[in-house]
Design a protein around this motif. Structure first.
Motif, short mmCIF file in Angstrom:
data_model
loop_
_atom_site.label_atom_id
_atom_site.label_comp_id
_atom_site.label_asym_id
_atom_site.label_seq_id
_atom_site.Cartn_x
_atom_site.Cartn_y
_atom_site.Cartn_z
N CYS A 139 -14.66 1.67 0.48
CA CYS A 139 -13.29 1.58 0.97
C CYS A 139 -12.79 0.16 1.13
O CYS A 139 -11.90 -0.09 1.91
CB CYS A 139 -13.12 2.35 2.27
SG CYS A 139 -14.17 1.82 3.62
N LYS A 154 -2.65 1.48 -4.06
CA LYS A 154 -2.46 1.83 -2.66
C LYS A 154 -3.54 2.74 -2.11
O LYS A 154 -3.74 2.83 -0.91
CB LYS A 154 -1.10 2.49 -2.48
CG LYS A 154 0.06 1.59 -2.80
CD LYS A 154 1.36 2.32 -2.61
CE LYS A 154 2.07 2.35 -3.92
NZ LYS A 154 3.25 3.09 -4.00
N ASP A 155 -4.22 3.46 -3.02
CA ASP A 155 -5.19 4.45 -2.58
C ASP A 155 -6.08 4.85 -3.74
O ASP A 155 -5.97 4.32 -4.85
CB ASP A 155 -4.48 5.67 -1.99
CG ASP A 155 -3.45 6.26 -2.95
OD1 ASP A 155 -3.56 6.07 -4.19
OD2 ASP A 155 -2.51 6.92 -2.46
N GLU A 163 -8.56 5.86 1.00
CA GLU A 163 -7.75 4.64 1.12
C GLU A 163 -8.23 3.50 0.22
O GLU A 163 -7.73 2.38 0.31
CB GLU A 163 -7.73 4.17 2.58
CG GLU A 163 -9.05 3.67 3.13
CD GLU A 163 -9.97 4.76 3.67
OE1 GLU A 163 -10.96 4.40 4.32
OE2 GLU A 163 -9.73 5.96 3.44
N ARG A 208 -8.59 0.77 -2.45
CA ARG A 208 -7.57 0.06 -3.19
C ARG A 208 -8.22 -1.06 -3.99
O ARG A 208 -9.35 -1.45 -3.71
CB ARG A 208 -6.53 -0.52 -2.24
CG ARG A 208 -7.09 -1.62 -1.37
CD ARG A 208 -6.53 -1.59 0.04
NE ARG A 208 -7.07 -2.65 0.86
CZ ARG A 208 -8.20 -2.58 1.55
NH1 ARG A 208 -8.92 -1.49 1.52
NH2 ARG A 208 -8.60 -3.58 2.29
#
Length: 136
Positions: A128, A46-47, A34, A36
């Motif tokens: 993350c 987005k990821d 995830e 970003r």
């Protein structure tokens, strides 16, 4: 049980070393699925996959390495101020997002950046949280 600071420091040092190779496959493994990023002049990713695609496109224009100037490790996090050392690989007749300047092929420049990351040393997890440009 929370990871020790030394484990987080080792993991982050390995990430910095991997990032400085310019191999997205090597340093991309440190990003959580995830992960970003939002860089001025580009839409937010987005990821992990869209972040690496952005970096792969950017690497066609310049090469950069991270040089930490300050690090602070928490229980599951690191805050970092760093200097990004960059070299234009082509004539960049568009403003570079972090400096607002154009650069000729071979020209070198440095800009500051601030990282605020959540780190998880467990397998299948990693960095993350967002990277925040430090120039603004």
């Amino acid at each position: 049980m929370s990871p020790s600071t030394s484990i987080l420091e080792e993991k982050f040092a390995a990430y910095i070393k991997a990032f400085n190779t310019h191999d997205t496959g090597l340093y991309g493994q440190y990003y959580a699925p995830e992960f970003r990023i939002h860089i001025s002049a580009f839409p937010p990713t987005k990821d992990r996959a869209s972040t690496l695609a952005l970096f792969e496109g950017g690497l066609a224009f310049f090469r950069e390495t991270i040089h930490p100037t300050w690090l602070l490790f928490g229980e599951h996090s690191v805050a970092m101020e760093a200097q990004m050392h960059s070299e234009a690989l082509v004539d960049m007749d568009f403003p570079f997002p972090f400096t607002g300047k154009t650069y000729g092929k071979g020209e070198r420049f440095v800009y500051p950046i601030i990282f605020s990351e959540v780190l998880n040393p467990d397998p299948g997890h990693g960095i993350c949280k967002e990277i925040l440009p430090g120039y603004e």
